[in-house]
Write a protein that holds these residues in place. Sequence first.
Motif, mmCIF file in Angstrom:
data_model
loop_
_atom_site.group_PDB
_atom_site.id
_atom_site.type_symbol
_atom_site.label_atom_id
_atom_site.label_comp_id
_atom_site.label_asym_id
_atom_site.label_seq_id
_atom_site.Cartn_x
_atom_site.Cartn_y
_atom_site.Cartn_z
ATOM 1 N N ALA A 209 45.644 75.210 -1.485
ATOM 2 C CA ALA A 209 45.605 73.756 -1.053
ATOM 3 C C ALA A 209 44.250 73.506 -0.461
ATOM 4 N N ALA A 210 43.596 74.461 0.361
ATOM 5 C CA ALA A 210 42.627 74.446 1.113
ATOM 6 C C ALA A 210 41.519 74.344 -0.022
ATOM 7 N N VAL A 211 41.475 75.319 -1.018
ATOM 8 C CA VAL A 211 40.533 75.598 -1.966
ATOM 9 C C VAL A 211 40.335 74.153 -2.588
ATOM 10 N N ALA A 212 41.572 73.683 -2.889
ATOM 11 C CA ALA A 212 41.607 72.317 -3.772
ATOM 12 C C ALA A 212 40.700 71.284 -3.179
ATOM 13 N N ALA A 213 40.953 71.266 -1.645
ATOM 14 C CA ALA A 213 40.235 70.197 -0.987
ATOM 15 C C ALA A 213 38.998 70.320 -0.966
ATOM 16 N N ARG A 214 38.331 71.765 -0.520
ATOM 17 C CA ARG A 214 37.158 72.072 -0.501
ATOM 18 C C ARG A 214 36.261 72.060 -1.613
ATOM 19 N N THR A 215 36.775 72.114 -2.948
ATOM 20 C CA THR A 215 36.047 72.002 -4.004
ATOM 21 C C THR A 215 36.241 70.825 -4.807
ATOM 22 N N PRO A 221 48.194 71.058 -7.299
ATOM 23 C CA PRO A 221 48.621 70.870 -8.716
ATOM 24 C C PRO A 221 47.217 70.767 -9.577
ATOM 25 N N HIS A 222 46.232 70.110 -9.414
ATOM 26 C CA HIS A 222 45.191 69.831 -9.965
ATOM 27 C C HIS A 222 44.446 71.259 -10.390
ATOM 28 N N LEU A 223 44.029 71.804 -9.099
ATOM 29 C CA LEU A 223 43.615 73.398 -9.228
ATOM 30 C C LEU A 223 44.435 74.261 -10.090
ATOM 31 N N SER A 224 45.571 74.191 -9.950
ATOM 32 C CA SER A 224 46.501 75.007 -10.689
ATOM 33 C C SER A 224 46.290 75.067 -12.296
ATOM 34 N N ARG A 225 46.359 73.838 -12.434
ATOM 35 C CA ARG A 225 46.051 73.288 -14.083
ATOM 36 C C ARG A 225 44.930 73.847 -14.401
ATOM 37 N N GLU A 226 43.772 73.306 -13.813
ATOM 38 C CA GLU A 226 42.470 74.236 -14.306
ATOM 39 C C GLU A 226 42.183 75.585 -14.118
ATOM 40 N N VAL A 227 42.818 76.262 -13.151
ATOM 41 C CA VAL A 227 43.016 77.651 -13.225
ATOM 42 C C VAL A 227 43.480 78.421 -14.397
ATOM 43 N N ARG A 228 44.724 77.669 -14.539
ATOM 44 C CA ARG A 228 45.539 78.391 -15.823
ATOM 45 C C ARG A 228 44.773 77.785 -17.187
#
Length: 280
Positions: A209-215, A221-228
């Motif tokens: 969650a912190a990674v998503a906010a910082r980047t 969930p948006h971060l997870s979709r992009e990583v996958r």
Amino acid sequence: MRSYAETPPAGPLRAVVEVAWRAHAGTAPHTQRVLPDGCMDLLLAGDDVLVAGPDTTAHLAGSPAGGVATGLRFRPGALPALLGVPADALRDRRVPLSDVLDPGRRRLLRSAPSGSGDGTGDAAWLARLALALHAAAGDDRTTAPLPHPALRALAGGMAAAELADRLGVTGRTLHRRCVATLGYGPAVARRVLRFRAAAALLYDGLAPAAVAARTGYADQPHLSREVRALAGVSPASLAPRTGSPDLAAAAGSARSGEGVRGQVQANRSSDEPSGSATVA
């Protein structure tokens, strides 16, 4: 035992090369996951010199037992000018260097690698080749890499229109330049460079969650979709894990490039998912 090591470039190569690396597969065949990071590599395995083009998704690279590979990881957008070939022609491909170069540059390959069979001396040979390619490259502005601040702006989520305005070019010009030097347009470049920054933070142990906010992702969930989509694994797979030999080694020795730290900083040659955090 598998091993991986990086060496900073010296002299003029610092302007175009992020790092030289050497990987040994160990006593058993090994498959590593290579993550997209905006970089391109020249790599040498045996007597084969290959160009690793810009990836848009994870690439699984296999190494035989005892295999040794040595490479130079070039800064985003830097290698196409040395090859005289636009990056999009090499996107998601591994191609023999001799098939890429024009006859004038191809003659630079005539000297055989000076390795001893175990990879010794290969990095020096690749460095000499890169210097020769650098010297042979003309001043073609269409394949000049984007300035570092522009790459950082893309990694931070800046819109293509705004970046084009800051660079004093049209949107079409920016798109053509991104395709020629990075292998894809600004929208994909933004995804890849932001993902690289996120992967580095995930390895450092920051919560998703912190990674998503910082980047700049909309949410976790948006971060997870992009990583996958880009890595083929979950964000948790990019975080250090207790009990994993490779990842424990990574946590203990970031400079070695072993395990995930190598994955984040050394795209083409780590033991697990890999990438580079240099730009972002």
